[in-house]
Design an enzyme around this catalytic site. Structure first.
Site, mmCIF file in Angstrom:
data_model
loop_
_atom_site.group_PDB
_atom_site.id
_atom_site.type_symbol
_atom_site.label_atom_id
_atom_site.label_comp_id
_atom_site.label_asym_id
_atom_site.label_seq_id
_atom_site.Cartn_x
_atom_site.Cartn_y
_atom_site.Cartn_z
ATOM 1 N N LYS A 35 0.810 -1.198 0.000
ATOM 2 C CA LYS A 35 0.000 0.000 0.000
ATOM 3 C C LYS A 35 0.857 1.267 0.000
ATOM 4 C CE LYS A 35 -3.394 -2.290 2.946
ATOM 5 N NZ LYS A 35 -3.838 -2.393 4.352
ATOM 6 N N GLU A 90 7.504 2.177 -6.344
ATOM 7 C CA GLU A 90 7.732 1.648 -4.992
ATOM 8 C C GLU A 90 7.832 2.780 -3.980
ATOM 9 O OE1 GLU A 90 7.955 -0.732 -2.968
ATOM 10 O OE2 GLU A 90 8.931 -2.518 -3.754
ATOM 11 N N ASP A 91 7.404 2.529 -2.767
ATOM 12 C CA ASP A 91 7.589 3.531 -1.715
ATOM 13 C C ASP A 91 9.048 3.598 -1.272
ATOM 14 O OD1 ASP A 91 7.503 1.012 -0.491
ATOM 15 O OD2 ASP A 91 6.185 1.619 1.142
ATOM 16 N N ASP A 94 14.299 -1.270 0.613
ATOM 17 C CA ASP A 94 14.937 -1.469 1.909
ATOM 18 C C ASP A 94 15.884 -2.675 1.788
ATOM 19 O OD1 ASP A 94 15.286 -1.150 4.709
ATOM 20 O OD2 ASP A 94 13.694 -2.581 5.126
ATOM 21 N N LYS A 122 17.049 2.911 0.907
ATOM 22 C CA LYS A 122 17.861 2.719 2.129
ATOM 23 C C LYS A 122 18.947 1.695 1.789
ATOM 24 C CE LYS A 122 14.561 2.298 5.701
ATOM 25 N NZ LYS A 122 14.049 1.550 6.864
ATOM 26 N N PHE A 143 13.709 3.949 10.520
ATOM 27 C CA PHE A 143 12.375 3.523 10.126
ATOM 28 C C PHE A 143 11.501 4.764 9.966
ATOM 29 C CE2 PHE A 143 8.209 1.672 10.137
ATOM 30 C CZ PHE A 143 8.414 0.521 9.383
ATOM 31 N N VAL A 144 11.028 4.986 8.755
ATOM 32 C CA VAL A 144 10.305 6.224 8.450
ATOM 33 C C VAL A 144 8.818 5.961 8.194
ATOM 34 C CG1 VAL A 144 12.270 7.545 7.580
ATOM 35 C CG2 VAL A 144 11.051 6.002 6.034
ATOM 36 N N ASP A 150 3.931 3.327 6.485
ATOM 37 C CA ASP A 150 3.243 3.075 7.754
ATOM 38 C C ASP A 150 4.136 2.398 8.788
ATOM 39 O OD1 ASP A 150 3.363 0.480 6.373
ATOM 40 O OD2 ASP A 150 2.078 -0.212 8.008
HETATM 41 P P1 IMP Z 1 12.043 -4.479 1.126
HETATM 42 O O1 IMP Z 1 12.710 -4.785 2.448
HETATM 43 O O2 IMP Z 1 12.978 -3.703 0.216
HETATM 44 O O3 IMP Z 1 11.497 -5.696 0.512
HETATM 45 O O4 IMP Z 1 10.845 -3.504 1.441
HETATM 46 C C1 IMP Z 1 9.580 -4.009 1.720
HETATM 47 C C2 IMP Z 1 8.619 -2.975 2.173
HETATM 48 O O5 IMP Z 1 8.880 -2.705 3.536
HETATM 49 C C3 IMP Z 1 8.643 -1.611 1.509
HETATM 50 O O6 IMP Z 1 7.962 -1.556 0.285
HETATM 51 C C4 IMP Z 1 7.923 -0.791 2.581
HETATM 52 O O7 IMP Z 1 6.534 -0.868 2.431
HETATM 53 C C5 IMP Z 1 8.374 -1.463 3.875
HETATM 54 N N1 IMP Z 1 9.407 -0.654 4.522
HETATM 55 C C6 IMP Z 1 10.734 -0.773 4.448
HETATM 56 N N2 IMP Z 1 11.354 0.170 5.185
HETATM 57 C C7 IMP Z 1 10.356 0.917 5.717
HETATM 58 C C8 IMP Z 1 10.338 2.077 6.562
HETATM 59 O O8 IMP Z 1 11.364 2.660 6.971
HETATM 60 N N3 IMP Z 1 9.098 2.547 6.885
HETATM 61 C C9 IMP Z 1 7.937 1.977 6.470
HETATM 62 N N4 IMP Z 1 7.923 0.911 5.671
HETATM 63 C C10 IMP Z 1 9.117 0.386 5.295
#
Ligand code: IMP
Length: 166
Positions: A35, A90-91, A94, A122, A143-144, A150
């Site tokens: 989301k 993508e938001d 990470d 990140k 963590f943002v 969210d």
């Molecule tokens: P990934 O670890 O790159 O697979 O990221 C998975 C998902 O984790 C991202 O699309 C975000 O929705 C969530 N996420 C990662 N870091 C943060 C953060 O700092 N705040 C909020 N959501 C996060």
């Protein structure tokens, strides 16, 4: 506050100008990753000048503020993307697990191209080598929340990007 809504708006506009220039008048299928990308998607799309189709895909990998390391599809695309130029929205990248999973999954559906725009990056948290083509802001390992992101489904509605207090 980490990044103000004014700075976010400026940067999103810049990204849209860059993306519009690269696609020209080629139609693009924007795939928002639910989301967290919903606000970024809504802002970005209003500054794009190429013809767009909007799709959403849902994934889940987090519970609370720690990554489970597993990516699950919670919602698939409504229509095929075969022969289309796809831009994943993508938001945040990470660990990179979500982006890696989606890039591979969507590549199997025969799109003409797949690129990714991520509002945040990140890089220090990467567990798999993957990179977005366009990045709004590179941030440290914090963590943002806000601007769609969210913590346990809260704070998505904040206009500024904020750091979650420990
Ligand atoms: P990934 O670890 O790159 O697979 O990221 C998975 C998902 O984790 C991202 O699309 C975000 O929705 C969530 N996420 C990662 N870091 C943060 C953060 O700092 N705040 C909020 N959501 C996060």
């Amino acid at each position: 506050m980490l990044i103000s809504s004014a700075d976010i708006n400026r940067r999103v506009k810049e990204l849209a100008v860059q993306i519009s220039a690269e696609y020209g008048q080629r139609p693009v299928v924007l795939v928002g990753v639910l989301k967290g990308s919903f606000i970024f998607m809504a802002d970005l799309v209003r500054h794009l000048t190429c013809p767009v189709r909007i799709e959403f895909i849902g994934t889940k990998s987090y519970s609370g503020s720690s990554s489970s390391g597993e990516v699950q599809l919670t919602k698939d695309l409504d229509k095929p993307i075969q022969g289309e130029d796809v831009l994943l929205v993508e938001d945040i990248v990470d660990t990179g697990l979500t982006l890696n999973y989606l890039q591979h999954m969507l590549a199997q559906r025969g799109p003409l191209s797949i690129r990714t725009v991520a509002f945040l990056d990140k890089p220090s948290r990467r567990r798999i080598e993957v990179q977005a083509d366009y990045v709004g802001f590179v941030i440290e390992d914090r963590f943002v929340v806000g601007y769609g992101l969210d913590f346990d489904q809260k704070y998505r509605n904040l206009s500024d990007l904020c750091v979650l207090a420990a």
